[in-house]
Enzyme design. Structure first.
Site, PDB file in Angstrom:
ATOM      1  N   LYS A 293       0.827  -1.194   0.000  1.00 60.97           N
ATOM      2  CA  LYS A 293       0.000   0.000   0.000  1.00 60.97           C
ATOM      3  C   LYS A 293       0.868   1.253   0.000  1.00 60.97           C
ATOM      4  O   LYS A 293       2.032   1.206   0.414  1.00 60.97           O
ATOM      5  CB  LYS A 293      -0.888   0.034   1.255  1.00 60.97           C
ATOM      6  N   ARG A 367     -10.227 -11.599   1.788  1.00 64.07           N
ATOM      7  CA  ARG A 367     -11.112 -12.634   1.235  1.00 64.07           C
ATOM      8  C   ARG A 367     -10.473 -14.017   1.302  1.00 64.07           C
ATOM      9  O   ARG A 367     -11.175 -15.018   1.404  1.00 64.07           O
ATOM     10  CB  ARG A 367     -11.497 -12.254  -0.197  1.00 64.07           C
TER      11      ARG A 367
END
Length: 519
Positions: A293, A367
């Site tokens: 990020k 996920r």
């Protein structure tokens, strides 16, 4: 982390604290409490209200210092607006507002007069909701503050532990005066348990990642056996033996081993009753892994375990109030770090379900954690339904902002029940599409499924990925809480960075749909 607030209930005519707050509707002349105080003070109260142009609108107030002929040092008159239109969340919001007004005066004790009436108003419910809102608003996280608080909450040592000491200033006792204190007290007990669960969830989200790693998170969950939860911690060796490879793939770049915590509450009359299952994403810190990020704002990624925190807070509340249901809470706890051992874009792993997963972006890690835990819960517990919560995508904030969580569901009845609970509690959700077109985008050329679906509809493709790990006969809902669990807009019942969002919603959903006898 919060200095305890004792809340008691008393009659309207009982002795009160020197600092008092009183609720009025939009017409001061119709308030018996105001009329009584005004008469005793030779008209001073209404004169003060007129001078301040106070009309009694919701979340407005005036303060009258040492009103003559009254044994009150501070009188805070708080507008309730159109009381007949208020639901539970409105009264809780007013309780939070009142607590904020009282706390701003730095008093130790205060009285709150909940004098309300109307055809559809239950005074005991109003008093209980006011207390609930006040308790939620009272939360603070000052564990690591030293200079700004004069050391009143203790200095943190190298391990992040603080020696807690009572604050020198601040509210410690609130008495709520109402028509029937006994009924109000009984109505508040369940709400007190929910507030405690919310506080616990907020504490988890607010903790820095150097203090709350996967092992430490699991240890805190294990401690909840003291309130009656059955807790099982699956370590990284066990997870490997089980085949939770997608979850472990996220954790492999960190020196801190993964954990899965399983909480069980067996409160139903029939121990054979199918459990209600809740699954939470617990990424204690998310760097994005190899797909790292940007540095700006990365510190907020300590809150990427907000879904897991909500599940823990919910299970805490169910146990505290002894809810008559069987429930499972399962959380996957990992840290996503870049290193020589981290998973790479393009790697393919075999999930617990047997499906192969191609990892196209290591920042789509939540996920992968949920996939294995969702499958494990369905296989082992055969639940009545499964609901997962996760700070899953930035895309949901692009779609809905930070006031709403996204709801995806394969079952209309389950979705409608959650939406109804949302309207009652004020924890807002909006149903999003779970369409076959999104599922098609998750097909991979190299594996059964890939973890990214392209640029558009990121929250929808993430939900489509999770749906691949839900059995056809299992009702399922996914709540994407990326915008609501951390750094959400502040409101009257929450001024904390970590909101504890989801505990109220799911507790109410359970209470309304699974605790009442079937007609």
């Amino acid at each position: 982390m919060t200095t305890p607030l004792e809340i008691t209930f008393a009659r309207l005519d009982a002795a009160h604290a020197a600092t008092s707050a009183v609720f009025v509707g939009q017409d001061l002349a119709l308030s018996p409490a105001i009329q009584n105080l005004n008469k005793r003070s030779d008209g001073q109260i209404l004169k003060a209200a007129e001078a301040a142009e106070f009309k009694g609108k919701k979340n407005t107030s005036i303060e009258i210092l040492a009103p003559q002929k009254l044994d009150i040092q501070r009188l805070i008159v708080i507008g309730a607006g159109k009381a007949g239109d208020h639901g539970d969340s409105d009264w809780a919001s007013l309780g939070g507002y009142a607590l904020g007004q009282i706390s701003a005066r730095k008093v130790a004790e205060a009285s709150l007069f909940a004098e309300v009436s109307g055809a559809d108003i239950k005074p005991e419910a109003v008093a209980a909701n006011l207390a609930f809102g006040a308790l939620l608003r009272h939360y603070s996280f000052k564990k690591y503050l030293t200079k700004k608080t004069g050391g009143e909450e203790g200095a943190a040592n190298g391990n992040g532990n603080a020696d807690q000491k009572p604050a020198k200033d601040g509210l410690v006792h609130l008495t709520i005066h109402c028509a029937d204190p006994d009924k109000a007290r009984a109505a508040f007990e369940a709400k007190r348990a929910v507030a405690t669960g919310v506080h616990f969830a907020r504490d988890l989200v607010n903790e820095p990642a150097n203090v709350l790693g996967p092992v430490e998170f699991a240890d805190r969950v294990k401690e909840l056996e003291r309130i009656g939860l059955e807790v099982e911690i699956l370590d990284d060796v066990t997870l490997k033996e089980l085949g939770m490879n997608t979850l472990l793939s996220v954790a492999q770049g960190s020196v801190r081993p993964a954990r899965v915590a399983i909480m069980q509450w067996n409160g139903a009359k029939s121990k054979r009753a199918k459990p209600l299952a809740f699954v939470g994403k617990g990424v204690v810190f998310d760097t994005g892994g190899i797909s790292i990020k940007p540095a700006a704002g990365m510190e907020d990624m300590k809150g990427d375990m907000g879904g897991a925190a909500a599940v823990v807070g919910l299970m805490y509340a169910l146990a505290e109030r002894k809810a008559p249901v069987n429930a499972i809470g399962a959380i996957g706890i990992v840290e996503n770090m870049p290193s020589g051992s981290a998973i790479r874009p393009g790697d393919i792993v075999v999930s617990l379900s047997g499906q192969t997963v191609e990892n196209l972006n290591t920042d789509a890690e939540g996920r992968l954690v949920l996939a294995d835990v969702l499958w494990y819960v369905q296989e082992r517990f055969k639940p009545r339904f499964v609901i997962d919560l996760a700070t899953l995508t930035g895309a949901i904030m692009v779609a809905l902002g930070k006031d709403f969580a996204g709801l995806f569901a394969n079952d209309d009845k389950l979705a409608d029940q959650l939406i109804a609970a949302s309207k009652t509690t004020g924890e807002k959700i909006w149903r999003m599409p779970l369409d076959k077109s999104y599922d098609k985008l998750m097909d991979s050329k190299n594996a059964d499924v890939k973890n990214m679906g392209g640029r558009w509809g990121g929250a929808c493709t993430a939900a489509a990925f999770l749906n691949r790990f839900i059995k056809k006969d299992v009702p399922w809902a996914h709540l994407d809480i990326a915008g609501t669990a951390m750094d959400a807009p502040k409101n009257e019942i929450n001024t904390s960075w970590g909101s504890g969002w989801g505990v109220q919603l799911l507790d109410r959903f359970i209470a309304d749909n699974f605790e009442k006898p079937e007609k």
